[in-house]
Design an enzyme around this catalytic site. Structure first.
Site, PDB file in Angstrom:
ATOM      1  N   GLN A   1      32.652   0.638 -12.126  1.00  0.00           N
ATOM      2  CA  GLN A   1      33.994   1.170 -11.878  1.00  0.00           C
ATOM      3  C   GLN A   1      34.972   0.713 -12.963  1.00  0.00           C
ATOM      4  OE1 GLN A   1      34.478  -0.386  -7.878  1.00  0.00           O
ATOM      5  NE2 GLN A   1      34.152   1.632  -6.985  1.00  0.00           N
TER       6      GLN A   1
ATOM      7  N   SER B   1       6.432  -3.431   3.718  1.00  0.00           N
ATOM      8  CA  SER B   1       6.779  -4.785   4.139  1.00  0.00           C
ATOM      9  C   SER B   1       5.999  -5.287   5.347  1.00  0.00           C
ATOM     10  CB  SER B   1       8.281  -4.848   4.459  1.00  0.00           C
ATOM     11  OG  SER B   1       9.063  -4.578   3.305  1.00  0.00           O
TER      12      SER B   1
ATOM     13  N   GLU C   1       0.832  -1.192   0.000  1.00  0.00           N
ATOM     14  CA  GLU C   1       0.000   0.000   0.000  1.00  0.00           C
ATOM     15  C   GLU C   1       0.870   1.245   0.000  1.00  0.00           C
ATOM     16  OE1 GLU C   1      -2.843  -0.331   3.181  1.00  0.00           O
ATOM     17  OE2 GLU C   1      -3.717  -2.182   2.368  1.00  0.00           O
TER      18      GLU C   1
ATOM     19  N   ARG D   1      10.717 -15.601  -2.762  1.00  0.00           N
ATOM     20  CA  ARG D   1      12.034 -15.044  -2.433  1.00  0.00           C
ATOM     21  C   ARG D   1      13.168 -15.883  -3.006  1.00  0.00           C
ATOM     22  NH1 ARG D   1       9.570 -13.437   3.385  1.00  0.00           N
ATOM     23  NH2 ARG D   1       8.849 -11.361   2.741  1.00  0.00           N
TER      24      ARG D   1
ATOM     25  N   GLU E   1       9.463  -8.032  -2.659  1.00  0.00           N
ATOM     26  CA  GLU E   1       9.334  -9.304  -1.919  1.00  0.00           C
ATOM     27  C   GLU E   1       9.879  -9.173  -0.496  1.00  0.00           C
ATOM     28  OE1 GLU E   1       8.167 -12.449  -2.809  1.00  0.00           O
ATOM     29  OE2 GLU E   1       7.686 -12.103  -4.910  1.00  0.00           O
TER      30      GLU E   1
ATOM     31  N   ILE F   1       1.678  -2.492  -7.812  1.00  0.00           N
ATOM     32  CA  ILE F   1       1.012  -3.742  -8.175  1.00  0.00           C
ATOM     33  C   ILE F   1       1.324  -4.104  -9.629  1.00  0.00           C
ATOM     34  CG2 ILE F   1      -1.157  -4.993  -8.207  1.00  0.00           C
ATOM     35  CD1 ILE F   1      -0.096  -3.871  -5.422  1.00  0.00           C
TER      36      ILE F   1
ATOM     37  N   GLY G   1      34.435   5.940 -17.490  1.00  0.00           N
ATOM     38  CA  GLY G   1      33.502   6.925 -18.014  1.00  0.00           C
ATOM     39  C   GLY G   1      32.417   6.345 -18.885  1.00  0.00           C
TER      40      GLY G   1
END
Length: 384
Positions: free
Chosen positions: A341, A135, A130, A248, A368, A160, A345
């Site tokens: 890195q 979480s 929401e 997960r 999640e 969502i 550039g």
């Protein structure tokens, strides 16, 4: 360089892994940059994934799917996310939440809503988060009040997936008010998106995962029949907790795929470039960065596949799922940072794959369940 080899993958998932790799090479990777730039929903790629039998096939054969196991879905996730995270998420969200209906819904509800998803005639979504609550599953404010033979839903949902595009979504709503059992106050409902009072709009453009669309939902006196309740009233939190254990592990696969992409980009770049009269890969500092990236990647991948086995066997599932998600997604961040890195550039050029990966890795550490929540789960659910 072959990072996503089959060695940790169980034999049952080898065929689908190869299919996913071929599909990703043909349909995802060549279109990734264009969809990232446009931010459009990758309808054509989604339809190709359906035709290839790689979308929503975790649903059981009795409802029109192939019954892909957790390990098979994880194998697909690695390959898809290596090619592009935004498109990959769209493909995997097509059936997001359907597993809950399959596991806990009654037969009539499954025939009406689950089968069309498995047969790729519809897509779905899961509405939990929401605007003011992310979480905290026991802190959601959207309500579902019983009124005769219907439930009336009111509230808002945010982030969502497929909230606009889906034919129906599984909505998590508050049905009780027991202060002594806040986890028993929530239930899950099938809500068709053409229901009066269901309103959805796309969230404004994101910096990453641009080919995947999320929505802001507003539910205003949104009525659904009482038989659209999934399982029993008050069991929603516990259904979600079990569902997220599986999810997960798959998010661990998201991290593994993106980490692989970052390593590949870095390896290719430093071996094709010279500086100070030498090939860049000859510098020890560069070699150490690549060594660290590879070591962390292998550790994360081994943990993720171990977690898949533990969760599939319901063996300390929450503990292993949280560790896999935590380690794999943070490894993806670390590998992307080091890859940037090493590119110097050129890393900031939007046409570079590494720049897209660098943006995308910022997202799975949040969804999640944010990673600090995963740390709480690892500590609190550690086998004693």
């Amino acid at each position: 360089m072959e990072l996503l080899d089959e060695r940790p993958v169980p034999e049952e998932a080898h065929d689908v892994k190869r299919q996913a790799r071929e599909f990703a090479a043909e349909h995802i990777a060549p279109n990734a940059q264009a969809y990232f730039e446009s931010g459009e929903y990758p309808t054509e790629v989604l339809e190709a994934g359906m035709d290839a039998g790689l979308v929503a096939q975790d649903i059981g054969e009795e409802y029109g799917g192939k019954g892909f196991s957790l390990e098979q879905v994880l194998a697909i996730a690695e390959e898809f996310y290596r090619a592009d995270a935004g498109i990959a998420l769209t493909l995997q969200l097509a059936s997001f939440g359907a597993e809950i209906l399959e596991e806990h819904g009654d037969e009539e509800l499954k025939e009406e809503f689950l089968r069309p998803v498995a047969e790729n005639e519809q897509i779905t979504g899961l509405a939990v988060s929401e605007p003011e609550t992310g979480s905290d599953l026991a802190g959601m404010a959207t309500t579902a009040e019983k009124d005769g033979d219907e439930y009336v839903l009111n509230g808002e949902k945010y982030w969502i997936g497929n909230g606009v595009e889906a034919d129906w979504v599984t909505v998590y709503a508050k049905t009780g008010d027991d202060e002594n059992n806040r986890y028993g106050n929530y239930s899950l409902f099938v809500v068709p998106t053409d229901t009066d009072g269901y309103n959805a709009e796309h969230i404004p453009e994101k910096m990453a995962f641009r080919a995947s669309k999320q929505a802001h939902l507003t539910l205003e006196d949104c009525r659904v029949p009482e038989d659209h309740l999934i399982g029993v009233e008050g069991a929603g939190f516990y259904m979600l907790a079990d569902f997220f254990n599986h999810g997960r592990v798959i998010v661990g696969g998201h991290g593994i795929g993106m980490a692989a992409a970052a390593i590949e980009e870095a390896w290719e770049f430093v071996h094709d470039r010279e500086a100070f009269g030498r090939s860049v890969d000859e510098f020890q500092a560069v070699q150490h960065k690549l060594a660290d990236m590879r070591t962390e990647f292998e550790a994360a991948r081994a943990l993720t596949w171990r977690a898949a086995d533990q969760v599939a066997g319901s063996d300390d599932a929450g503990f292993w799922a949280a560790m896999a998600k935590l380690k794999a997604t943070e490894t993806a961040n670390d590998c992307a940072q080091k890859a940037m890195q090493l590119h110097g550039g050129r890393s900031v050029l939007t046409e570079r794959r590494v720049a897209r990966v660098y943006r995308d890795v910022r997202v799975p550490v949040i969804y999640e369940g944010a990673n600090d929540i995963q740390r709480n789960l690892v500590y609190n659910q550690a086998p004693k």
